[in-house]
Design an enzyme around this catalytic site. Sequence first.
Site, PDB file in Angstrom:
ATOM      1  N   ASP A 115      14.233  34.042  70.479  1.00 46.26           N
ATOM      2  CA  ASP A 115      15.115  32.890  70.325  1.00 46.26           C
ATOM      3  C   ASP A 115      16.233  32.957  71.366  1.00 46.26           C
ATOM      4  O   ASP A 115      16.606  34.046  71.836  1.00 46.26           O
ATOM      5  CB  ASP A 115      15.739  32.868  68.923  1.00 46.26           C
ATOM      6  CG  ASP A 115      14.707  32.642  67.834  1.00 46.26           C
ATOM      7  OD1 ASP A 115      13.633  32.091  68.139  1.00 46.26           O
ATOM      8  OD2 ASP A 115      14.978  33.015  66.674  1.00 46.26           O
ATOM      9  N   ARG A 116      16.793  31.806  71.673  1.00 45.70           N
ATOM     10  CA  ARG A 116      17.818  31.729  72.712  1.00 45.70           C
ATOM     11  C   ARG A 116      18.986  32.680  72.449  1.00 45.70           C
ATOM     12  O   ARG A 116      19.490  33.338  73.358  1.00 45.70           O
ATOM     13  CB  ARG A 116      18.322  30.282  72.808  1.00 45.70           C
ATOM     14  CG  ARG A 116      19.324  30.050  73.929  1.00 45.70           C
ATOM     15  CD  ARG A 116      19.641  28.579  74.067  1.00 45.70           C
ATOM     16  NE  ARG A 116      20.557  28.339  75.160  1.00 45.70           N
ATOM     17  CZ  ARG A 116      20.885  27.134  75.607  1.00 45.70           C
ATOM     18  NH1 ARG A 116      20.350  26.067  75.041  1.00 45.70           N
ATOM     19  NH2 ARG A 116      21.718  26.985  76.604  1.00 45.70           N
TER      20      ARG A 116
END
Length: 301
Positions: free
Chosen positions: A129-130
């Site tokens: 995930d970012r």
Amino acid sequence: MVEVDAEQAGQRIDNFLLRLCKGVPKSHIYRAIRGGEVRVNKGRIQAEYRVQAGDIVRVPPLRLPDPGAPKPVPASEFPVVFEDDALLVIDKPAGVAVHGGSGVSFGVIEQLRAARPEARFLELVHRLDRETSGLLMVAKKRSALLALHAMLREGKGNKHYYALVEGDWVNDRQHIKLGLTKWTTQSGERRVRVDPDGQFAHTIVSLRQRFGGYSLVDAELRTGRTHQIRVHLAGSGFPIVGDDKYGPDETRARFARMGFNRMFLHAHQLTIAHPLTGETLRLTAELPAACQKLLQQLETA
């Protein structure tokens, strides 16, 4: 046709052309070299060739970028944890997407390709995930990519994450087996929820340290579902600090006031067989400085 003089001798052909053809993107120059359009003394060469005084270099027509075209992806390298001819493992910082899309014009993989235009193959093996930092695998050969995908599908290898969660984690070691289902909000945002009829998902959570109302845990992925650790922890009543999708806003705001502006989830350990040699790789990435500083603040609070 350009003749190399004594002052230019010794340069790699790619660097020679970059200086000669100012403004032309690296990718155009490497494409021309690979395609045999650049010739030295009428022969094809590789990008590693070093020009010699008296060499005659054929420089093909090279197009400058269209002024109205999208801006090029900024080239960026990331801390390398492991690299050989088949595999690259980096320590991804938080706040950087792994690839472009969903409102992000570029990510890690595009930046790596821009930084390594001579690389013929660079593909993500998996995703983070970012806002998650830590170990990220990138295949440098298709054979390595296919082998790693097969290993991950079969549950081979171990991936461990550190997470700081809200609440006093009770058990030293706990298996979470909660089904997960993807859904989309009205605004089009992708989310995941616990669902008894959803895809099987298995996370092993081990307590590492208690900080009053917060706990540092190690989460080991036994399956690889989207947002699995985040949803498993939140669904168990222990949301990750800083999680903007599954954690409370007031907790995120409290930690932002302390100077911590990310989600506390970090992929810190990876054990997997090398995709081509079979050698066991045991790779680690230390907690980022911001996470270490936060733990020190909690210890002294």
